[in-house]
Each structure stands twice: as C-alpha cells, then as structure tokens.
Motif scaffolding. Structure first.
Motif, mmCIF file in Angstrom:
data_model
loop_
_atom_site.group_PDB
_atom_site.id
_atom_site.type_symbol
_atom_site.label_atom_id
_atom_site.label_comp_id
_atom_site.label_asym_id
_atom_site.label_seq_id
_atom_site.Cartn_x
_atom_site.Cartn_y
_atom_site.Cartn_z
ATOM 1 N N THR A 257 41.719 31.455 -22.274
ATOM 2 C CA THR A 257 42.792 32.344 -22.727
ATOM 3 C C THR A 257 44.174 31.880 -22.294
ATOM 4 O O THR A 257 45.177 32.326 -22.848
ATOM 5 N N PRO B 128 46.926 33.248 -27.336
ATOM 6 C CA PRO B 128 46.020 33.912 -28.275
ATOM 7 C C PRO B 128 45.876 33.229 -29.621
ATOM 8 O O PRO B 128 44.804 33.239 -30.213
ATOM 9 N N SER B 129 46.959 32.625 -30.119
ATOM 10 C CA SER B 129 46.875 32.003 -31.441
ATOM 11 C C SER B 129 45.872 30.863 -31.457
ATOM 12 O O SER B 129 45.089 30.724 -32.396
ATOM 13 N N LEU C 65 42.245 32.304 -31.090
ATOM 14 C CA LEU C 65 41.764 32.890 -32.349
ATOM 15 C C LEU C 65 41.533 31.817 -33.404
ATOM 16 O O LEU C 65 40.529 31.837 -34.124
ATOM 17 N N LEU D 240 42.031 39.782 -29.924
ATOM 18 C CA LEU D 240 42.008 39.331 -28.535
ATOM 19 C C LEU D 240 42.823 40.286 -27.682
ATOM 20 O O LEU D 240 44.010 40.497 -27.922
ATOM 21 N N MET E 100 37.334 39.253 -26.360
ATOM 22 C CA MET E 100 37.383 38.919 -27.782
ATOM 23 C C MET E 100 36.471 39.873 -28.552
ATOM 24 O O MET E 100 35.297 40.029 -28.213
#
Length: 337
Positions: free
Chosen positions: A245, A249-250, A253, A297, A302
C-alpha cells in the motif's frame, strides 16, 4: 551572459525530464511522496538519458533550444562520464537547505572566473552554432505539447485514450451509483468488515486462502455471497501487506485488478472514488454474463464488490435492474479502522 543561457538550457532539460517522470508516475499511480523523494536525485536520474542524447546528437533538447552543441562526437563512455560529472556538481542544488549554500558558491564562482571551468570536465567543448529555424520550431512545438500532457495530465491522458483507443486510467470523481430501495434488504455490519452493506437476503460467508503469484505469500479472502434466479451479489475483502500500500492507491488498484478478475473479460474500467475512498470501477463480459464490479481501497483493506446478471438482461437496462445495481453498490459504505 552565455552562462545564463547554459543554466537555462540545463533547467529546461531537467524540467522536461521531471515532467516526463511525473506523467509516467501519474499513470502508474505512484504517490506524490515517492515522487518528491526521487526529485531530490533528479540530476542523477537524468544523467543516463543526457549521455544518450550527447552520444547521438551532441546536444540535448534544452541546449538545442538555446543553440548549443558540443564540437566533437562523444563515445558512450565519455558521454556518461560528462553527464554524471554534471549531475554530481548540481545535485546539491536539489537538497533542501544545502542548496542555499551552494547557490552562493556557484554565483561566487561565476563572478571570480571569466571562463566556464565546467568546460574542463571533458575534451568536448560546448559552443554556439547556427540556430536552425526548423529545429527550433520542432523543439518549441514538442515542448508545448509535452507541457500540456505534463501539467494537465488528467485532461491529456483522457484525450490520448480517446484518440488511440488505449485504455488509460483517469482519476475521477465519486461514482454515480444512486440510492435504491433497500427497505427489505438484509444489513451486514460487522466490526471486522469495517463497512456497511445491504443484500437482498442474508448472504453466505466463505473463507479462502489465496496464494499470491510468484511469491510465498497467501492472502486470506473473506466472501459474502448471495444468489437469486438471475443475479449474483458478492463482496470480497482482504488485508494487504503494508509494503504494497505504500506505493499509493492508484498503483495498488491498477495492478490489483489483473489478479482478482479475468483480464481478457474486461470491457470497461475507470478510476474513481467511492465515498471519498480510492476505487476502480470495471465491467466484465464472459459466458453470457455481465458483471459490474468495483475495487475499493481503504487504508490496507481491499474490497471487491460485484453484481452479476445475464448479459441480455443487462443490455435491456430496465429500471428494475438499475435499481438493484444502484441499491447494492450505494449501500456499501466502508470506513477507516
């Protein structure tokens, strides 16, 4: 004032390189913190590219813009040698607080010595050459186009996506799921879940150990599943390692979707937010089924929420089907630990 032009040329090169890095990192979702840390060693990162430009063209975009070029061809070794010497010399200017002292030293150097002692770093000498209008026009046009992509990445990437047909992630606003009728639905709210979600009826719970590809790690997946004659509702969640992490986040994901769904079945995906949490919407079509899904997220947690229906039913897009879809997704409200 040739030293000023040379300084501006170097700044021009570094600004373009930083813009390119920012655009790439924006695409992959690397956090601004990581980008800021890399900015501290920007000259070192730029040195290999600068050396390649020296080897191929005897100049760089910035130097060409101001009409500079080296007077003799470089070998790859001499180009790397000169580029890294330059990088080490200007690196202190990128270090907070330290740069103030070095700015003073460099200005003092310019006032004390008429000749630029940087030219003594290599046998190749940088000098002025006739400025070709075609070259300058190309450089200026490239710079303007590149600046547009750098300083307006969301707009530019969106346009690139539309023109090329290449699916590029775009940061978006909150999802458009509207509140549906959940008056008779079953509410799921558990402290471990760290979220609230409604199902048409009480879902089944299921646990699964998921082996992470190419590692010795496993993730514990927890599922909530409900099915009726035509629909399949699921919520799956897991806790990710902190080492994943930290990249933002982008990126989590964007990479994560390739492991949790069938990549070949994806017909649509888009970055967005779900109740202010980073999310990724997607749609799958496979074996006569259409699945609307979303990854969310929240810190290190998740979530994957999916609504599956027959493709012919999805294509009818009736109000009743839309109500089920919107009710399920909008009722999912995660929260921080």
């Amino acid at each position: 004032m040739i030293w000023l032009q040379r300084s501006l040329a170097k700044s021009f090169d570094l600004a373009l390189f930083a813009g390119a890095f920012h655009l790439v990192f924006q695409f992959f979702g690397v956090s601004l913190l990581i980008q800021g840390m890399l900015l501290l060693i920007l000259p070192i990162l730029f040195a290999p590219l600068e050396a390649l430009l020296f080897k191929c063209f005897n100049t760089t975009l910035g130097k060409a813009f101001f009409g500079f070029s080296y007077d003799r061809p470089f070998t790859l070794l001499s180009a790397l040698n000169l580029s890294f010497k330059h990088a080490i010399l200007i690196l202190p200017l990128f270090l907070p607080a330290i740069n103030l002292f070095f700015i003073f030293l460099y200005i003092r150097e310019l006032t004390r010595f008429q000749n630029n002692r940087w030219d003594e770093l290599s046998k190749e000498k940088l000098g002025k050459y006739s400025k070709g209008k075609i070259l300058r026009t190309c450089v200026i046009s490239f710079t303007l186009l590149f600046s547009t992509a750098t300083f307006a990445p969301s707009f530019s990437l969106n346009q690139i996506s539309n023109l090329t047909g290449i699916d590029i992630f775009i940061e978006g606003v909150n999802t458009g799921f509207k509140n549906g009728n959940i008056s008779n639905w079953k509410k799921i709210e558990e402290s471990e879940l760290r979220a609230t979600l409604y199902f048409p009826s009480k879902p089944l719970q299921k646990f699964e150990e998921y082996p992470v590809p190419k590692t010795d790690m496993t993730l514990e997946l927890k599922h909530y599943i409900y099915e009726d004659a035509a629909h399949h509702y699921t919520l799956t969640y897991t806790t990710l390692p902190k080492s994943w992490t930290k990249w933002g986040p982008s990126l989590v994901l964007g990479v994560g979707i390739n492991y949790v769904v069938d990549k070949k079945a994806i017909v649509y995906k888009k970055k967005c937010k779900h109740y202010d949490f980073p999310a990724l919407e997607y749609k799958l079509k496979k074996n006569g089924k259409t699945t609307t899904g979303m990854l969310v997220l929240v810190e290190d947690r998740m979530y994957k929420i999916e609504f599956e229906q027959p493709t012919e039913l999805a294509e009818l897009d009736t109000e009743a089907e839309q109500n089920l879809l919107h009710a399920f997704f909008s009722s999912f409200k995660p929260h921080k630990a």
